[in-house]
Design a protein around this motif. Structure first.
Motif, mmCIF file in Angstrom:
data_model
loop_
_atom_site.group_PDB
_atom_site.id
_atom_site.type_symbol
_atom_site.label_atom_id
_atom_site.label_comp_id
_atom_site.label_asym_id
_atom_site.label_seq_id
_atom_site.Cartn_x
_atom_site.Cartn_y
_atom_site.Cartn_z
ATOM 1 N N VAL A 404 0.851 -1.193 0.000
ATOM 2 C CA VAL A 404 0.000 0.000 0.000
ATOM 3 C C VAL A 404 0.887 1.243 0.000
ATOM 4 N N PRO A 405 0.335 2.423 -0.353
ATOM 5 C CA PRO A 405 1.168 3.621 -0.443
ATOM 6 C C PRO A 405 1.930 3.945 0.834
ATOM 7 N N SER A 406 3.246 4.260 0.675
ATOM 8 C CA SER A 406 4.123 4.748 1.747
ATOM 9 C C SER A 406 4.340 3.766 2.893
ATOM 10 N N ALA A 407 3.984 2.482 2.716
ATOM 11 C CA ALA A 407 4.224 1.499 3.781
ATOM 12 C C ALA A 407 5.719 1.343 4.037
ATOM 13 N N GLY A 408 6.554 1.615 3.023
ATOM 14 C CA GLY A 408 7.999 1.478 3.183
ATOM 15 C C GLY A 408 8.568 2.422 4.226
ATOM 16 N N LEU A 409 7.859 3.540 4.513
ATOM 17 C CA LEU A 409 8.355 4.478 5.521
ATOM 18 C C LEU A 409 8.379 3.837 6.909
ATOM 19 N N VAL A 410 7.379 3.002 7.196
ATOM 20 C CA VAL A 410 7.354 2.317 8.491
ATOM 21 C C VAL A 410 8.551 1.384 8.599
ATOM 22 N N MET A 411 8.828 0.626 7.539
ATOM 23 C CA MET A 411 9.948 -0.304 7.555
ATOM 24 C C MET A 411 11.293 0.434 7.551
ATOM 25 N N LEU A 412 11.290 1.662 7.006
ATOM 26 C CA LEU A 412 12.520 2.456 6.995
ATOM 27 C C LEU A 412 12.983 2.753 8.429
ATOM 28 N N ILE A 413 12.047 2.892 9.339
ATOM 29 C CA ILE A 413 12.388 3.132 10.741
ATOM 30 C C ILE A 413 13.234 1.986 11.286
ATOM 31 N N ILE A 414 12.855 0.754 10.955
ATOM 32 C CA ILE A 414 13.605 -0.412 11.423
ATOM 33 C C ILE A 414 15.024 -0.386 10.866
ATOM 34 N N VAL A 415 15.161 -0.015 9.590
ATOM 35 C CA VAL A 415 16.491 0.034 8.968
ATOM 36 C C VAL A 415 17.343 1.112 9.626
ATOM 37 N N LEU A 416 16.760 2.280 9.897
ATOM 38 C CA LEU A 416 17.493 3.350 10.575
ATOM 39 C C LEU A 416 17.970 2.900 11.958
ATOM 40 N N GLN A 417 17.090 2.243 12.696
ATOM 41 C CA GLN A 417 17.442 1.795 14.034
ATOM 42 C C GLN A 417 18.530 0.718 14.010
ATOM 43 N N SER A 418 18.569 -0.075 12.937
ATOM 44 C CA SER A 418 19.549 -1.163 12.867
ATOM 45 C C SER A 418 20.983 -0.657 12.812
ATOM 46 N N VAL A 419 21.175 0.606 12.372
ATOM 47 C CA VAL A 419 22.532 1.173 12.311
ATOM 48 C C VAL A 419 22.676 2.372 13.250
ATOM 49 N N GLY A 420 21.793 2.454 14.256
ATOM 50 C CA GLY A 420 21.940 3.465 15.305
ATOM 51 C C GLY A 420 21.590 4.879 14.902
ATOM 52 N N LEU A 421 20.694 5.052 13.944
ATOM 53 C CA LEU A 421 20.294 6.394 13.506
ATOM 54 C C LEU A 421 18.907 6.742 14.044
ATOM 55 N N ASN A 422 18.595 8.017 14.052
ATOM 56 C CA ASN A 422 17.347 8.503 14.637
ATOM 57 C C ASN A 422 16.158 8.210 13.721
ATOM 58 N N PRO A 423 15.191 7.406 14.172
ATOM 59 C CA PRO A 423 14.048 7.077 13.303
ATOM 60 C C PRO A 423 13.174 8.275 12.963
ATOM 61 N N ALA A 424 13.254 9.347 13.772
ATOM 62 C CA ALA A 424 12.452 10.539 13.476
ATOM 63 C C ALA A 424 12.899 11.224 12.194
ATOM 64 N N TRP A 425 14.071 10.831 11.677
ATOM 65 C CA TRP A 425 14.572 11.451 10.446
ATOM 66 C C TRP A 425 13.703 11.160 9.234
ATOM 67 N N ILE A 426 12.830 10.184 9.341
ATOM 68 C CA ILE A 426 11.966 9.903 8.182
ATOM 69 C C ILE A 426 11.130 11.122 7.805
ATOM 70 N N ALA A 427 10.921 12.033 8.784
ATOM 71 C CA ALA A 427 10.158 13.249 8.486
ATOM 72 C C ALA A 427 10.840 14.096 7.421
ATOM 73 N N ILE A 428 12.160 13.927 7.271
ATOM 74 C CA ILE A 428 12.919 14.713 6.294
ATOM 75 C C ILE A 428 12.428 14.447 4.876
ATOM 76 N N ILE A 429 12.078 13.188 4.605
ATOM 77 C CA ILE A 429 11.713 12.833 3.226
ATOM 78 C C ILE A 429 10.200 12.818 2.991
ATOM 79 N N PHE A 430 9.409 13.167 4.014
ATOM 80 C CA PHE A 430 7.957 13.222 3.838
ATOM 81 C C PHE A 430 7.516 14.066 2.634
ATOM 82 N N PRO A 431 8.089 15.273 2.434
ATOM 83 C CA PRO A 431 7.560 16.138 1.368
ATOM 84 C C PRO A 431 7.614 15.529 -0.030
ATOM 85 N N VAL A 432 8.628 14.684 -0.295
ATOM 86 C CA VAL A 432 8.758 14.136 -1.653
ATOM 87 C C VAL A 432 8.422 12.656 -1.727
#
Length: 467
Positions: A404-432
């Motif tokens: 479904v649309p944009s479901a990959g953003l949820v999974m992106l959080i898991i990938v960010l956390q796997s390498v110690g990065l801030n999951p809130a950064w997904i907000a950066i790419i929301f506009p595009v």
């Protein structure tokens, strides 16, 4: 216009929708567009979604119940999952290669990147996350002024990000075999009514189809005839909906853009914003669509040319671009692969529904590019080991992404956390993300069609076509 091919009509609808969005925003018609035009786009998505689940159910049952050799199902399943896994790993590797070569996250002003890095270190210290590149900007006198400026700001947390974080956290903490447990439905009616439980519907359909195939022909035939008849009804429904697709696509595109922008300048910003990231990701996605998949087909399918391949699957690609949903596009994908590519119904009804659920090559490319881009944006150096972790995590996360649309953003959080990065950064790419989601769904659907054709060729289930 009556003799114009469907894919040309859909292109006209797409272009008309974008042009109308500019006019609508310039004349202040966005409220009218959202209230009176966008609902038809929503109706279109709903029509495709409600057809998709029963079509998958009856197509798989029909295909498997018609197999005279059940062992063939095991071979097809192994080939299908093997091909999907291989293309996903290649997609992630391509994304990493593109983002490490172009380095889109370094194109921002260095002062801003330093502030981003300081904000990252403040977050890591507060949450007890290890900073793996061992750099410490907080205690470096060179950045004292920047530290004071950043630490004095109140950090806002988007509610949408919080919701995605909680969803990702529950996925992260689950058992390694949870995906197997989740495949088995507790309640078939609930599974059919929930679009996120497509794997459970597929499990039931395979189980039911195998059971029919193992029955004596006299007992099984009435059920097979009923299933085949119902399947034909849903295929006819797809055909009827697709006749109106160009008008629905116009409404869908006009509505999506109207919700994101109020002025022509803002509409342009949607297409220009986060330019370096968008171009890097778009380039990797385009390589998969225009080079990787066609090369595989032309190499392994006799008589299939580059031009024929795109002519055969273009309606599905355009539908994927319009809907941003592999699941909603599934009925059209099945029709294109079966009627145009010459793949037998036995293969399409088995391979494509699985692909719409587990094959997310476009999503995996996005996850690889987005994670490295965000790390570059915050001056975080990821080691080779961490990037290999991204390959593994992005591969598994993309398999778990809903179609479904944009479901990959949820999974992106898991990938960010796997390498110690801030999951809130997904907000950066929301506009595009909405625009790029449309592009990566085209990759997903093209990959599904490619794998289905390869499996059919290996099983002698590929008919020559006159296209």
């Amino acid at each position: 216009m009556r003799n114009t091919p469907l894919h040309v009509k859909i292109i006209i609808g797409l272009v008309a929708g974008i042009i109308y969005a500019f006019v609508s925003s310039a004349l202040g018609w966005n409220e009218f567009t959202i209230n009176w035009i966008d609902p038809f786009g929503t109706i279109f998505i709903r029509l495709l979604k409600f057809i998709a689940v029963p079509l998958v159910l009856f197509s798989i049952i029909s295909g498997i119940s018609g197999l005279s050799d059940i062992s063939k199902l095991g071979r097809m399943g192994a080939k299908t999952l093997g091909f999907y896994l291989l293309t996903t790993v290649i997609a992630v590797a391509l994304g990493l290669l593109a983002v490490n070569t172009i380095k889109p996250g370094t194109h921002l002003d260095d002062d801003q990147r330093v502030k981003n890095r300081i904000a990252y270190e403040l977050w890591a210290n507060e949450d007890g996350v290890e900073i793996k590149d061992k750099k410490d900007f907080l205690i470096n006198p060179k950045y004292a002024d920047a530290v004071k400026e950043v630490s004095g700001k109140e950090q806002d947390v988007d509610m949408k990000v919080d919701k995605m974080k909680s969803t990702a956290e529950s996925n992260k903490e689950s058992s390694p075999l949870k995906f197997l447990v989740d495949m088995v439905p507790e309640n078939l009616v609930f599974a059919i009514s929930n679009n996120s439980l497509m794997l459970q519907v597929i499990f039931f359909a395979i189980f039911f189809g195998i059971s029919i195939a193992m029955l004596p022909n006299g007992k099984a035939q009435p059920v097979i005839d009923l299933v085949n008849s119902i399947n034909e009804v849903f295929l006819k429904m797809v055909e009827m909906v697709m006749k109106a697709a160009p008008y629905f696509v116009f409404a869908l595109l006009a509505g999506v853009i109207a919700k994101m922008a109020n002025t022509p300048a803002e509409v342009l910003e949607i297409f220009k914003g986060l330019g370096s990231y968008s171009l890097t990701l778009f380039g990797a996605l385009a390589f998969m669509i225009f080079v990787f998949y066609p090369l595989i087909i032309v190499t392994f399918v006799k008589g299939m040319t580059y031009k024929q391949f795109f002519k055969n699957i273009s309606p599905a690609q355009l539908m994927a671009f319009s809907t941003s949903s592999s699941a909603a596009t599934l009925p059209v994908t099945m029709e294109c692969v079966e009627d145009n590519m010459g793949v037998s119904r036995n293969v399409t009804s088995f391979v494509l529904p699985i692909g719409a659920t587990v094959n997310m090559d476009g999503t995996s490319i996005m996850q690889a590019v987005a994670v490295i881009f965000m790390a570059q944006l915050h001056m975080v150096d990821l080691s080779l080991g961490q990037q290999l972790t991204i390959v593994l995590t992005a591969t598994l996360a993309s398999i778990g992404s809903a179609a479904v649309p944009s479901a990959g953003l949820v999974m992106l959080i898991i990938v960010l956390q796997s390498v110690g990065l801030n999951p809130a950064w997904i907000a950066i790419i929301f506009p595009v993300d909405r625009i790029l989601d449309m592009c990566r769904t085209v990759v997903n659907v093209t990959g599904d069609a490619t794998v289905a054709t390869l499996v059919a060729g290996s099983e002698n289930e590929l008919k020559p076509t006159t296209n």
